[in-house]
Each structure stands twice: as structure tokens, then as C-alpha cells.
Design a protein around this motif. Structure first.
Motif, short mmCIF file in Angstrom:
data_model
loop_
_atom_site.label_atom_id
_atom_site.label_comp_id
_atom_site.label_asym_id
_atom_site.label_seq_id
_atom_site.Cartn_x
_atom_site.Cartn_y
_atom_site.Cartn_z
N UNK A 295 -7.20 -10.88 11.16
CA UNK A 295 -8.02 -10.41 10.04
C UNK A 295 -8.20 -8.90 10.16
N UNK A 296 -8.53 -8.47 11.37
CA UNK A 296 -8.73 -7.05 11.59
C UNK A 296 -7.44 -6.28 11.31
N UNK B 125 -6.98 -5.98 7.67
CA UNK B 125 -7.87 -4.96 7.10
C UNK B 125 -7.31 -3.57 7.38
N UNK B 126 -6.86 -3.38 8.61
CA UNK B 126 -6.34 -2.07 8.97
C UNK B 126 -5.11 -1.73 8.14
N UNK C 228 0.83 -1.22 0.00
CA UNK C 228 0.00 0.00 0.00
C UNK C 228 0.86 1.27 0.00
N UNK D 199 -4.01 0.91 -4.98
CA UNK D 199 -5.41 0.48 -5.13
C UNK D 199 -5.54 -0.98 -5.60
N UNK D 200 -4.44 -1.71 -5.55
CA UNK D 200 -4.50 -3.11 -5.99
C UNK D 200 -5.30 -3.94 -4.96
N UNK D 201 -6.19 -4.81 -5.43
CA UNK D 201 -6.91 -5.65 -4.48
C UNK D 201 -5.96 -6.66 -3.84
N UNK E 221 -4.73 -2.58 5.14
CA UNK E 221 -5.16 -2.24 3.79
C UNK E 221 -5.57 -3.41 2.93
N UNK E 222 -5.87 -4.56 3.54
CA UNK E 222 -6.32 -5.70 2.76
C UNK E 222 -7.73 -5.43 2.24
N UNK E 223 -8.01 -5.93 1.04
CA UNK E 223 -9.33 -5.71 0.46
C UNK E 223 -10.33 -6.74 0.98
N UNK E 224 -9.89 -7.97 1.09
CA UNK E 224 -10.79 -9.02 1.56
C UNK E 224 -10.01 -10.17 2.11
N UNK E 225 -10.73 -11.25 2.38
CA UNK E 225 -10.03 -12.40 2.96
C UNK E 225 -10.72 -13.69 2.54
#
Lengths: 699, 121
Positions: free
Chosen positions: B91-92, B95-96, B69, B76-78, B98-102
Motif C-alpha cells: 500500500x505504501x 502511495x509512493x 503518472x 492528476x487522474x485519481x 502516486x496512487x490516490x487511495x485504496x
């Protein structure tokens, strides 16, 4: 997958040897965090990959070990010899499990698992954490398909945080995904986009109002946003569920805006005073952005469209129920009506205001229930109609005629039993029209008619009755010919003076046929009298109108239902009778003086008309003297009026028709029986049979 | 040209499975064994998306996400992380970072592809 499996095996052996050496090192140096992490990672990989490639037992077995080492890593517990020994034997166990399921000793696995769980329980008791349960709750989180067939419309306001792009989220994709779920409307809200000079191109300023109608359930809708839950303000509300179909009203624009929190109720109410369009007003006053109004309007439209669609689908969403069950329901409603009338009677006798109140309530509900149940039994006559199309086509071809059948009012509803019993009479009548009514094409041409004849079958409601017309544009009935034929067949005598209608009615006499040649369609003289009987059996009437060379119309008048009728309850001595109210015109008194005046003839004068009557007391052989003032019930049978003399008219009665037992079936004058409030049985009189029986005896 | 996806995992079997699934679905795949390896390969990869494990030696998944990031070319890459059920905090954290999903392990190839379509289109 086999290839994957072998790769996993190789990897696992490698990891296991890493584990072993690390564990031995750990024994020397129990607080080395780097070592513990290494062991944890190895366990973690074995578990994760194991689950992935079908080594579920390995994954399950490793789970507790991993958890223990996670605690170790976080300093919650400290490694001791016992733990390391356990882990080492676990490594051996894992190796055996990977080598082959047969090699693994289930008891050993259970023993080790127990041992690790003991470790865990020690810790979890201390820290009050309950890891396994937490873990379980989470597995359900992603992509949980949920069976739900109900279509629900959701109002979704998806307002991404400005920095949503920085997590690699592409908002367009979310929208595309939603589009795949059902019928969907998007309204982009642009009121937050700043001027170009202030705009940060890496920020997301737009937010969306989405109307989505889907049957995939709320969880599926939420799953779309699962990765962005924390990066947006998301409001998902169900606005129009299938169940809410009953509501015919649509939400007003103001209501929608209030629900969405776009405007306060006070403002709307204030503006409602002016009789202008609320949307325009709100915009003019600068209270709500035009986009928001547009969006609320779209919701209104969307809900509207969806309901329309549902309605279309609803027409076919019916359930099939065996007719027997329906009959049972009707029977039970019948019983209920009977009990209710007993209750009413009792309440009237006791004369207790509270009881009367309850009785009246029950009466009202029963009547509603009765009507509802009856309406369930109602079927559109259309199905029967469509059967006739084929009949007309085949028959007319056979007879070398060109005939089209036109049906109208196919959606007219009639009681199921009526429709069933109507089928045969209708077939006869239509056959008759084809055979006797419509002429062959050549004859029609000569008469200046179109070659093609038309038979029109129409059904329509008329009060508590249904009228069915069978109309053809054929030759019409020749009254004189019928008369001659009837004399020839000894149905009437040559000097009988008959009206045209009476002559037409002769065709229903048994043994009467106009056909000069007997075809397999008609001409045997059976048929029309069967029709008459069938319609009589339904408490219906038949009227024929005809004009030579113009056509014939036969009209059947049928009651809507046969299970429960409105009747007139009367009394003769101790016996009760019910007369179908539909056939009754009026009631008049009959005094002894009236009787004497007529010198023993059974007739009364009603407004100048002479009406014959039948003293039922006499006819039914009921003993005892009649009261001084009797009642004559004037009823209409066909075109004639007849009186029936009874002792007392009690009043209107909701009559549940019960069939008589086999033994009494042949009694023509009685069509059935009903049970009165106090349990007494009252016979239901078939007026037309009674009259025709009496007339026949007279002559 | 097919989209390139980078899969980062220290487990060879997972890498193999992910890359096999992706190739079957028509994507080009670049494999990396840990965060450091991934960062080194990123610039020359033209990757459109990253799938990364979290527990890895040298540079773990969280570190990798932060580093990616921070690179303007990949802001902006997923990025999809592979987690296990017991890693709620991780996981949190991801996300913090900068992960898009899991994706929760274990997963089936279909689930993997569903998530890829969700974030990559």
C-alpha cells in the motif's frame, strides 16, 4: 451475484489447474522465483475473489497458504517436498470447497490449516514477525463508522503538501465530503500563494482552516482524510465538546490564535496592553495574516452558533423520572438533614474544633443538597395553566358567555406536590369567576364593557412564596349582598360588624352560595370552602379584592415547597414543637406580672395593639408549672395576629416534614412531625387550625 | 456522458464484480487484465479514474501507477488500488508511486462506490 459466483468458480478451477502444474514444476526447481510468484498470485486471487463472492471459508483457508508463499517469495523459507505436498492437497480441498459446502471435509481443512500454521510459526518465531495480528489491525482502518451521538466541534487545519495533486487528489472533494458531515465553516488561507511569475499551477498553495461540528466522531472526521494523511499536515482538535457546555465564556480571539500556533503568547500579552481590538492590532503590526484572524474569528462565531443551537436543543433534553423515585430522594435528603442536625448538635456538645469544622462543612453541603433536590421537584405551573384554557372555553360556551383566558408567568416553578394539590382549588376559583364574575355579553354591553370578558391567571414569585392571581373583569362582589346572604344562612348574625375583606372572606364559609339558581357549574355552596381547605392544607392563604362592576382578584399565596420548611423550634416542658417560620412575626416575653395585669384574660399588648394568645401548655394539657418568664410567639393568621405561649424558643430549625401515622391524621392542630438532632420527635403545629379551633371553642 | 472508469485486474471475477457495480451506478467501464493491457487502452479510453489490482502478471499495479503518472495527460487522474489486508508495504509502495487511495479486499459494492465518490466526486 449468482452470475458472479459461477464466474468465480470457473476462474478458480482455472487457477487451481495453474497452481497444480506450477507446484509440480516447483518441485523440480524449488528456487524459481517466477514460479513462486505465480503460485502466490493464484492463491492471492482465490483468496481475494473468494472473500468477495461469499466463499469466506475458501478465503480463510487460503489465507495461511498465501502467507507461506509470500515468505517463500521473499526468500524467508525454501520450498520442500512437504510444503508442496501440503499445497497440492490444499488445492484439492479448495476445489471441494468451491464445488459445494457439503463436499468439503471440515476436518481435512482444519488439518491442512494446522500444518500451514506450523510452517508459519517456525518462520515467525525465527523472524519475530507477527503477520496475522498486523493484518487484523489494518482491516479496521478504512471507513469505520463509529457510533457517537455527542456533537463535537473540531478545529481542523488541513495544509496539503504542494504536490498533493500529483497523486490525483482533488482537495475540493475532501471539502465537499466534510460539508456533508455536519455544520461546517471553511476559511481558505491564501497567504502562501506566490506571485504569478513564481506560481506553479500544478502545486497546491492554499490551505484551509475548517470548523466542523458533527456527531460522527473523531474517526469519521479522520476517515475523510484517510487517503491524504501522508500528503498533508493535518491538525484536528476538538475545541468545543458537548460536555463543555457549562463554560459560559467564549475563547478570546488571542487565545484561539495562540492555540493554533499562529502567534505567540508573549506577542498577544504585549498587545493586550493597548485597549484596541487585538485582531486589528496584529494585522497592523504585520504579525498575523488577515486571513488567519478572519479564520480565528470564524471559529469564535462558529462555536458561538453551535452553542446557541445546543442550548435550544437542551431545553428539550430532559429525563423523565418516576415521581416515586424523586420522593424517595427527597426522603433521603430529609434523613440526611436530620442526621446532619444530630452531628451539629453533637459537635457543639463535644466542643471539639475539628469536629465542629466537619459538622459545619456537612451542614453547608446538606443545605446545598437540599436546595438542589428541592429544585428538581420544582415544576413550571404552566402545565396546569394550559389545562384551564379548555375549561374556560367549554364552560363559557355552555353559559353563553364570551371569555378569554390570559395566563402569565407560566414558567413560575412550584413544588410538584403543591402543583398537584393546587389543581382543584384553581378549577373552583376559575369556575366561580366564569359563573359569578364575568357577565353575559348583553349585560356587559349595557355596562359599557367589551362583550368579551377576560380572566387573567398569573403566577409570580415573592420570596419563599408564589403568588397566584385569578383576576376577572366581571361584576365584582357585592359586599352588602354577601352580608345579607350570610345572615340569611346563619353564618353571621345581623349585628356583626365586619370589614369589607371579612365579608368577602365569608364566601369561603361552608354552605355559602351566592347563586340564585343552582347550575351544574356552581351554586351548591360546595366549592369555595373546599378551596379554602385546599389552600390551607398547602400552608397558603387566600385574599379577595373586588370592586363592583370592575372585577375581582383572588390572590393565593403559597409556599414554594412542602417537604422541608424553615421552622421555629420551641419547647414546652419536655415536649418540642415546630412552628412554620413563614407565619411567625415576632417573639415577646410574657412574665407573671403581665398575666396578672390582664386579670386572667389571654391577651398581650404589643405596641399598643391587643393580641390574644393561646397558652399551649394549657391547650395541649401538659402537666407542670410554666416557667416564670414564658415566650409569646406572635403569628399572623390571615389578617389577624395571635400569640402562642411556650416555655422556651430554641431557634430556627430546618424541618423535614414527616407525615403522621393514620391514627393521628385527624388531629387538626398538628400537620406533621419532624425528627430532631437527638432523635426526639417534634410535632409541627398547624397554626391556622390551632387558632380557628381555639376561636371556635371560645364562642 | 457518464464518466469512464478503467478497472484493471487479472481476476475475471473481480473485474466482473467491479464493472457490474460501476455500471449499475451509472459509470462507463473499461476493463483491462493487467498493467500492460491497461496502458495500451488508456489513451483511447478517456478514463476519468483507474481502479487497479496490485498483483498482476506482466506489469503489476505499482508499475502501472508509475507509468500512468509519467504520462502528462494523466498526471492528476485519481487511481485507486485494490489491496488485501496483508499488504501494508504494498500500500505504501503504491502511495509512493502516486496512487490516490485504496480499497481493502474483500469489499462490498457500497464501499467501492463510497471510495469512488470520495476521489472522483
Amino acid at each position: 451475484m449468482d452470475q458472479n459466483e459461477s464466474i468465480f468458480r470457473e476462474e478458480a478451477y482455472e487457477l487451481l489447474s495453474v497452481l497444480e502444474s506450477s507446484l509440480l514444476e516447483l518441485e523440480q526447481n524449488p528456487v524459481d522465483n517466477e514460479l513462486i510468484s505465480k503460485i502466490f498470485r493464484a492463491m492471492h486471487t482465490i483468496k481475494g475473489s473468494g472473500a468477495m463472492f461469499g466463499f469466506d471459508k475458501v478465503a480463510a483457508f487460503t489465507h495461511d497458504i498465501e502467507t507461506v508463499y509470500d515468505l517463500l517469495r521473499n526468500g524467508k523459507i525454501i520450498a520442500n517436498k512437504e510444503l508442496i505436498d501440503l499445497t497440492l492437497s490444499s488445492c484439492d480441498q479448495i476445489r471441494r470447497m468451491i464445488e459445494g459446502p457439503d463436499e468439503a471435509d471440515a476436518d481435512e481443512a482444519a488439518r491442512l490449516t494446522m500444518a500451514f500454521q506450523k510452517f508459519l510459526s517456525l518462520v515467525t518465531d525465527k523472524t519475530g514477525q507477527d503477520k496475522p495480528r498486523q493484518a487484523k489491525a489494518e482491516t479496521k482502518e478504512l471507513l469505520s463508522p463509529e457510533p457517537a451521538n455527542q456533537k463535537v466541534t473540531y478545529r481542523i487545519r488541513f495544509r496539503p503538501h504542494k504536490d498533493i495533486f500529483s497523486r490525483g487528489t482533488n482537495t475540493t472533494l475532501l471539502i465537499t465530503e466534510m460539508r456533508k458531515m455536519g455544520v461546517c465553516k471553511f476559511i481558505a488561507q491564501t497567504d502562501e500563494i506566490p506571485l504569478l511569475s513564481e506560481l506553479n499551477p500544478e502545486y497546491c498553495y492554499t490551505y484551509w482552516d475548517i470548523m466542523l461540528t458533527t456527531n460522527q466522531g473523531l474517526n469519521a472526521v479522520k476517515d475523510v482524510f484517510i487517503f491524504v494523511e501522508d500528503d498533508c499536515d493535518l491538525k484536528i482538535e476538538a475545541v468545543d465538546e458537548d460536555g463543555a457546555e457549562e463554560r459560559d465564556e467564549y475563547k478570546k480571539l488571542g487565545e484561539i490564535l495562540i492555540e493554533r500556533g499562529d502567534v505567540s503568547r508573549e506577542v498577544v500579552e504585549k498587545l493586550m496592553g493597548d485597549h484596541k481590538k487585538i485582531g486589528e492590532l496584529l494585522v497592523v503590526e504585520g504579525l498575523v495574516a488577515p486571513d488567519k484572524i478572519r479564520s480565528a474569528l470564524a471559529e469564535q462565531q462558529h462555536v458561538h452558533e453551535m452553542r446557541e443551537k445546543n442550548r435550544a436543543a437542551d431545553t428539550s433534553s430532559t429525563i423523565r423520572v418516576p415521581a416515586a423515585r424523586l420522593d424517595r430522594l427527597v426522603n433521603m435528603v430529609g434523613e440526611l438533614v436530620t442526621v446532619q442536625s444530630r452531628l451539629s448538635q453533637l459537635a457543639a456538645q463535644v466542643n471539639d474544633a475539628d469536629l465542629v469544622l466537619v459538622a459545619e462543612e456537612v451542614e453547608r453541603l446538606t443545605a446545598e443538597l437540599r436546595d438542589n433536590t428541592m429544585s428538581i421537584r420544582m415544576l413550571p405551573i404552566g402545565n396546569t395553566f394550559s389545562n384551564f384554557k379548555r375549561l374556560v372555553r367549554d364552560l363559557s360556551e355552555e353559559l353563553g358567555k364570551q371569555i378569554t383566558l390570559v395566563t402569565e408567568g407560566a414558567d413560575t416553578e412550584l413544588d410538584k406536590t403543591v402543583i398537584e394539590k393546587l389543581n382543584d382549588p384553581l378549577i373552583h376559583l376559575i369556575r366561580n369567576s366564569i359563573d359569578h364574575g364575568v357577565e353575559p355579553p348583553a349585560v356587559r354591553e349595557q355596562k359599557g364593557k367589551q362583550r368579551q370578558g377576560t380572566i387573567r391567571l398569573t403566577a409570580q414569585h415573592a420570596g419563599a412564596h408564589v403568588l397566584i392571581h385569578i383576576n376577572d373583569d366581571g361584576a365584582g362582589l357585592d359586599a352588602e349582598a354577601i352580608r345579607r346572604k350570610a345572615i340569611e344562612k346563619n353564618i353571621i348574625s345581623a349585628d356583626d360588624k365586619l370589614t369589607e375583606k371579612e365579608i368577602f372572606a365569608l364566601i369561603f364559609a361552608p354552605g355559602f352560595s351566592m347563586a340564585k339558581t343552582v347550575t351544574n357549574v356552581s351554586g351548591r355552596g360546595v366549592g369555595m370552602d373546599v378551596v379554602k381547605k385546599g389552600i390551607d392544607g398547602l400552608n397558603g392563604t387566600i385574599v379577595i379584592e373586588s370592586k363592583i362592576n370592575v372585577g375581582t382578584t383572588i390572590t393565593l399565596k403559597l409556599p414554594l415547597t412542602m417537604a422541608i420548611i424553615d421552622g421555629l423550634l420551641v419547647r414546652i416542658a419536655e415536649s418540642f414543637f415546630v412552628l412554620p417560620l413563614s407565619a411567625i412575626e415576632e417573639c415577646v416575653e410574657l412574665t407573671r406580672a403581665d398575666v396578672e395585669q390582664m386579670h386572667g384574660r389571654n391577651i398581650v399588648h404589643i405596641r399598643g395593639e391587643v393580641v390574644p394568645y393561646i397558652p399551649l401548655r394549657e391547650r395541649f394539657g401538659i402537666m407542670g408549672d410554666p416557667p416564670l418568664i414564658e415566650q409569646v410567639i406572635i403569628s399572623r393568621v390571615g389578617d389577624d395576629r395571635f400569640g402562642l405561649v411556650v416555655d422556651q424558643v430554641i431557634g430556627q430549625h430546618q424541618t423535614v416534614i414527616k407525615n403522621l401515622g393514620k391514627f393521628y391524621r385527624q388531629i387538626k392542630e398538628v400537620s406533621g412531625a419532624t425528627i430532631l438532632g437527638d432523635g426526639t420527635v417534634a410535632l409541627i403545629i398547624d397554626i391556622s387550625q390551632l387558632v380557628s379551633g381555639a376561636v371556635a371553642e371560645e364562642s | 456522458m457518464p464518466d469512464t472508469i478503467m478497472t484493471v485486474d487479472d481476476s475475471a471475477s473481480i473485474r466482473q464484480m467491479v464493472s457490474f457495480t460501476l455500471k449499475q451506478a451509472g459509470y462507463a467501464v473499461i476493463e483491462a487484465v493487467d498493467g500492460q493491457d491497461a496502458l495500451g487502452k488508456l489513451d483511447s479510453s478517456a478514463a476519468k479514474m483507474i481502479i487497479t489490482d496490485l498483483n498482476m502478471p506482466n506489469l503489476d499495479g505499482i508499475g502501472l501507477i508509475r507509468a500512468v503518472r509519467a504520462n502528462p495527460a494523466y498526471r492528476f487522474i485519481p487511481i485507486v488500488m485494490l489491496t488485501t489486508e496483508s499488504q501494508a508495504e504494498k500500500k505504501q509502495e503504491g502511495k509512493d508511486a502516486g496512487a490516490t487511495g485504496w480499497i481493502v479486499k474483500p469489499f462490498k459494492p457500497d464501499q467501492l462506490l463510497a471510495v469512488i465518490r470520495k476521489v472522483l466526486g
